[in-house]
Design a protein around this motif. Structure first.
Motif: not given
Length: 234
Positions: A48-64
């Motif tokens: 949502v902002r160009s300088d943002m970074v994410v790094a880390g393990p996934a906690f997964t969610l499924k939505g319907i």
């Protein structure tokens, strides 16, 4: 690897810190060389902002999709946040939104509660809202679009900590399992399978070190052909 999806033999906090020194292109190159070319998510999934970074393990969610506002589904999310906290590690909230395009699937309240439970960023194969608040709090979110549309009576939480599928760059979808490591920057998001998190990190660190040496030689005016022959990078 143990039954704990967040057991890598290295502290998760250290992995996050080291991965954040990398960039998505280097991680993808290592995965590609390892015979895993389909680990990049769809290119329209952006920060949502160009300088943002994410790094880390996934906690997964499924939505319907859910047009009924089913309270049983809606109320499940409170228990999900408790399960996040119980992992005891920093997490990326990874959301498979079942290709829904009607609503925002992530917002400020998700971020506020998530942060209190160890969440350090979100990767949402759908939409987000309250973007101004996310920016104000410097909370990294990667999504496909932004929308003010509330998810209630349009989309609901279904299950979590199960394998999910997010749209891919070179394949229709990329599977993501709990404990897989996600890295995202302006160029996109890549998924590192849990079993290879440390190996890929070490290979990326060596690759980036080589690139830094090569870059310095190119910048200093060294003969490009000679540098290329020595390092094989351009």
């Amino acid at each position: 690897m143990s039954d704990n999806p967040y057991s890598y033999g290295v502290a998760v906090e250290d992995l996050v810190k080291r991965y954040r020194q990398l960039y998505s292109g280097a991680i993808y190159d290592v995965l590609d060389e390892e015979g895993l070319p389909h680990q990049a998510l769809a290119p329209d999934l952006k920060p949502v902002r160009s300088d943002m970074v994410v790094a880390g393990p996934a906690f997964t969610l499924k939505g319907i999709p859910d047009s009924t506002g089913n309270e049983n589904l809606r109320s499940k999310r409170i228990h999900m946040f408790g399960d996040m906290k119980a992992t005891g590690v920093p997490l990326i909230d990874v959301r498979d939104c079942s290709f829904d395009t009607q609503a925002a699937h992530y917002g400020e309240m998700n971020a506020v509660v998530g942060k209190s439970c160890g969440v350090i960023g979100a990767v949402v194969d759908g939409g987000c809202r309250d973007t101004g608040f996310l920016l104000r709090d410097d909370f990294p979110v990667f999504c496909r679009y932004q929308s003010p549309v509330e998810a209630y009576r349009r989309w609901s939480y279904y299950e979590w900590q199960q394998p999910v599928a997010l749209r891919g760059a070179l394949s229709a979808v990329v599977p993501v399992h709990p404990g897989d490591f996600l890295f995202g920057d302006l160029d996109g998001v890549v998924v590192v399978p849990a079993a290879g998190v440390v190996d890929v990190l070490e290979k990326c660190e060596r690759l980036v070190g080589t690139e830094n040496e090569t870059r310095a030689l190119f910048a200093s005016g060294e003969d490009p052909v000679a540098v290329y022959k020595q390092y094989g990078r351009l």
